[in-house]
Design an enzyme around this catalytic site. Sequence first.
Site, short mmCIF file in Angstrom:
data_model
loop_
_atom_site.label_atom_id
_atom_site.label_comp_id
_atom_site.label_asym_id
_atom_site.label_seq_id
_atom_site.Cartn_x
_atom_site.Cartn_y
_atom_site.Cartn_z
CD1 TRP A 179 -41.61 14.56 -32.96
CD2 TRP A 179 -40.92 15.37 -30.99
NE1 TRP A 179 -42.71 14.69 -32.14
CE2 TRP A 179 -42.31 15.19 -30.93
CE3 TRP A 179 -40.25 15.89 -29.88
CZ2 TRP A 179 -43.07 15.49 -29.80
CZ3 TRP A 179 -40.99 16.20 -28.74
CH2 TRP A 179 -42.40 15.99 -28.71
CD GLU A 220 -39.55 11.12 -33.78
OE1 GLU A 220 -38.55 11.79 -33.42
OE2 GLU A 220 -40.04 10.21 -33.08
CE LYS A 222 -45.90 12.14 -29.62
NZ LYS A 222 -45.09 12.58 -28.49
CG ASP A 253 -41.35 6.98 -32.14
OD1 ASP A 253 -42.07 6.07 -31.70
OD2 ASP A 253 -40.60 7.64 -31.41
CG HIS A 256 -44.41 9.04 -32.93
ND1 HIS A 256 -43.54 10.08 -33.14
CD2 HIS A 256 -44.29 8.73 -31.61
CE1 HIS A 256 -42.93 10.40 -32.02
NE2 HIS A 256 -43.36 9.58 -31.08
CG HIS A 280 -37.02 7.53 -32.95
ND1 HIS A 280 -37.39 8.74 -32.45
CD2 HIS A 280 -35.71 7.63 -33.28
CE1 HIS A 280 -36.34 9.55 -32.48
NE2 HIS A 280 -35.32 8.92 -32.99
CG ASP A 288 -45.58 8.01 -28.34
OD1 ASP A 288 -44.80 7.09 -28.57
OD2 ASP A 288 -45.24 9.21 -28.31
CG ASP A 290 -41.93 6.82 -25.71
OD1 ASP A 290 -41.26 6.56 -26.72
OD2 ASP A 290 -42.69 7.82 -25.64
CG ASP A 320 -37.69 7.91 -28.81
OD1 ASP A 320 -37.37 8.19 -27.64
OD2 ASP A 320 -38.48 8.62 -29.48
#
Length: 413
Positions: A179, A220, A222, A253, A256, A280, A288, A290, A320
């Site tokens: 990434w 990956e 995004k 992810d 993303h 992820h 995003d 997380d 993640d």
Amino acid sequence: MKNCFEAAKSFYADLGVDVEAAFSRLDRIPVSMHCWQGDDVAGFENAGTLDGGLAVTGNYPGRARNAAELRADIAAVLKLIPGKKRLNIHAIYAETGGGVARNELDVSHFANWLDFAEEQRIGLDFNPTFFSHPLAVEGTLSHADDKIRQFWIEHGIACRRIGAAIGKRLGEPCVTNVWIPDGSKDTPFDRFSPRKRLEEALDAMFAEKIDPRYNIDSVESKLFGIGAESYTVGSHEFYMGYAVSRGKALCLDAGHFHPTEVISDKISSALLFLDDVLLHVSRGVRWDSDHVVCWDAELQAIASEIIRNGWEKRVHIGLDYFDASINRMIAWSVGMRNTCKALLFALLEPAKLLADAEKKRDFGGRLMLMEESKNLPFAPVWNEYCRRCGAPDGFGALESIRKYECEVLSKRK
Ligand code: RNT
Ligand code: ZN
């Protein structure tokens, strides 16, 4: 409790669901835990602040400050998680003693992680780190400066070799995921050239043939990052095209994509054209962000997708997220336990009844079965699975984390 489990088991049996078969299938589905929740993505390079458009918010005491602390925390938390586990590390977690550039890293710098993985009997996954570095400030693999691009290509090459060495030593493939943060804050004039440079840089990075029995390359995408709101070089279209044309794994992810898009719906398309997908699993809240993975509808949909289609060998499940506002052991164990729980829940759905209803175009029946399935006696089955794995139930896990916090984390200043 035992009686509850036996009653639940026969309840499921009446619906055509074999609980023991579900347990043994779940035993073989690994979930890769991300080491970076334990130290707020700091790593051991003393590079200063986290960048690349990533942000960890919160200041809860007890962050792991070095490798020994991080591994101790991971060892303690792994005991609280049932099912098969792996550990995901990043290049910034190298133990070099200082002064080794990222493009000079080799597997010897991860010797302690390898010993740890063997001790814990778990596989390892790996990531080159294209952020938190003075040469990553204005882009990495798509940078217009040949020297900077070359540095990052060399880092990627070094990391693939590390991934392969890890996979060889541990006897199961290491997924090495790429990434990069490259993008721009404001509207670019030229969207094409950086992507062209990224394509070529990736080709250079992946030029060396590596046995997929040891290392699986993954890329990956995004949507945007902080400071890269207007343009991300490695977008979804870019990496979907790249992965398909080069035979790489695609990393999806959960944070993303546009907020109404879900990765659970992307797996079945991606796997038509790709051998492998890496997940992820994360939880974006409005962006995003997380957040810690909760047992919500999307987590369940992801797990159900994998289980219904028998994709557990092709979908590599990793987590993640990073939350520094709460006890980090809680953050890890909640996300890991939830992912395992969602897989078990998927394994226990009355799949045959659902498939039959759909085949007969009995959509009302399908809806009702799906809704009723949410209310089956799942808890005693989950608790029994935890017990058989030697892991506590959720309340027991919380109790051990509180004890660990009192004895270990609270002493870190
Ligand atoms: C960043 C990506 C990436 C990182 C980790 C630390 O937006 O999600 O996977 O979170 O590599
Ligand atoms: Zn990610």
